[in-house]
Design an enzyme around this catalytic site. Structure first.
Site, PDB file in Angstrom:
ATOM      1  N   ASP A 282      25.370  42.265  21.250  1.00 39.76           N
ATOM      2  CA  ASP A 282      24.385  41.331  21.784  1.00 39.76           C
ATOM      3  C   ASP A 282      23.544  41.941  22.901  1.00 39.76           C
ATOM      4  OD1 ASP A 282      25.320  39.483  20.017  1.00 39.76           O
ATOM      5  OD2 ASP A 282      26.402  38.269  21.483  1.00 39.76           O
TER       6      ASP A 282
ATOM      7  N   SER B  61      31.966  39.909  23.237  1.00 40.83           N
ATOM      8  CA  SER B  61      33.159  40.334  22.510  1.00 40.83           C
ATOM      9  C   SER B  61      32.772  40.643  21.067  1.00 40.83           C
ATOM     10  CB  SER B  61      34.249  39.254  22.547  1.00 40.83           C
ATOM     11  OG  SER B  61      33.784  38.036  22.006  1.00 40.83           O
TER      12      SER B  61
ATOM     13  N   LYS C 231      23.834  38.010  29.945  1.00 39.16           N
ATOM     14  CA  LYS C 231      24.931  37.454  29.161  1.00 39.16           C
ATOM     15  C   LYS C 231      26.220  37.702  29.942  1.00 39.16           C
ATOM     16  CE  LYS C 231      26.856  37.494  24.465  1.00 39.16           C
ATOM     17  NZ  LYS C 231      26.367  36.207  23.964  1.00 39.16           N
TER      18      LYS C 231
ATOM     19  N   GLY D 261      28.978  31.873  22.018  1.00 39.27           N
ATOM     20  CA  GLY D 261      29.400  30.765  21.167  1.00 39.27           C
ATOM     21  C   GLY D 261      28.918  29.439  21.725  1.00 39.27           C
TER      22      GLY D 261
END
Length: 226
Positions: free
Chosen positions: A50, A40, A36, A114
């Site tokens: 995450d 945030s 990743k 996102g």
């Protein structure tokens, strides 16, 4: 071969699906890791973040900082969270860390932050990073009402960057009980977006166990070609 996993929005279930898919593929004997670019909302070693969830779900042997090197506390768009924390990251920094992570495994599931238009740094968005990596794109979308519009827009935006889309996974089915829209959304997405819907993941609750996520996502390993 690796895959870049994005979503139509934040909070769709992208991390759960990425981690669950990694576990399923590893169980089938494939050398798979997760990466990743930025996180945030939680710091790196936060168990609800995450990176730690990917590590736990996938039973990954890698240190968490090889899964995600850059993490920022404020729950903001990654670029804004990084800049407010005093970090001046660039696309080159993210690509360098990706190259390091890619040396650890034959296959890598790369999870964005996102949706595709989210700014990661001052000089790159999720879509631009995915295009730089040249990986096929897997899109995680909501299962319910509104997802046809969001998914078609995401697909068209991805295509504008020359991204090859391997499919869509719908997430959170049945959260509101019987939903007529959910029954028809897969066919409409395939008709209007022109990409296959690979499957649907049911609503698993706010804090599903590792076993619950792994069981729900196991079938996806047979739909993804690495």
């Amino acid at each position: 071969m690796s895959v870049f996993i994005t979503s139509t929005d934040t909070g769709v279930g992208k991390t759960l699906i990425t981690g669950g898919l990694a576990y399923a593929l590893r169980r089938r004997g494939l050398d798979v890791g997760c990466w990743k670019p930025l996180q945030s909302g939680e710091l790196l070693h936060d168990p609800t973040g995450d990176a730690k969830r990917l590590q736990a779900l996938g039973e990954l042997p890698d240190p968490v900082d090889r899964i995600c090197l850059h993490a920022f506390f404020e729950p903001l768009a990654p670029r804004l969270a990084a800049e407010r924390a005093g970090a001046q990251l660039t696309r080159r920094d993210l690509l360098a860390h990706h190259r390091e992570a890619a040396q650890l495994h034959r296959h890598l599931l790369c999870e964005g932050a996102g949706g595709l238009a989210v700014p990661l740094t001052a000089d790159t968005t999720v879509a631009e990073l995915a295009a730089d990596l040249g990986l096929p794109l897997l899109i995680v979308a909501r299962a319910g009402l509104g997802t046809v519009n969001h998914t078609v827009l995401t697909v068209r935006y991805a295509e504008s960057y020359g991204l090859n889309i391997c499919g869509v996974i719908l997430s959170g089915a049945g959260r509101r009980g019987h939903d007529i829209a959910e029954a028809h959304n897969p066919a409409y997405i395939e008709e209007y977006a022109g990409v296959p819907v690979l499957g649907s993941i049911p609503w698993l609750g706010d804090t599903p166990s590792l076993e619950t996520v792994r069981a729900a996502t196991d079938f996806l390993a047979d739909s993804i070609t690495l």
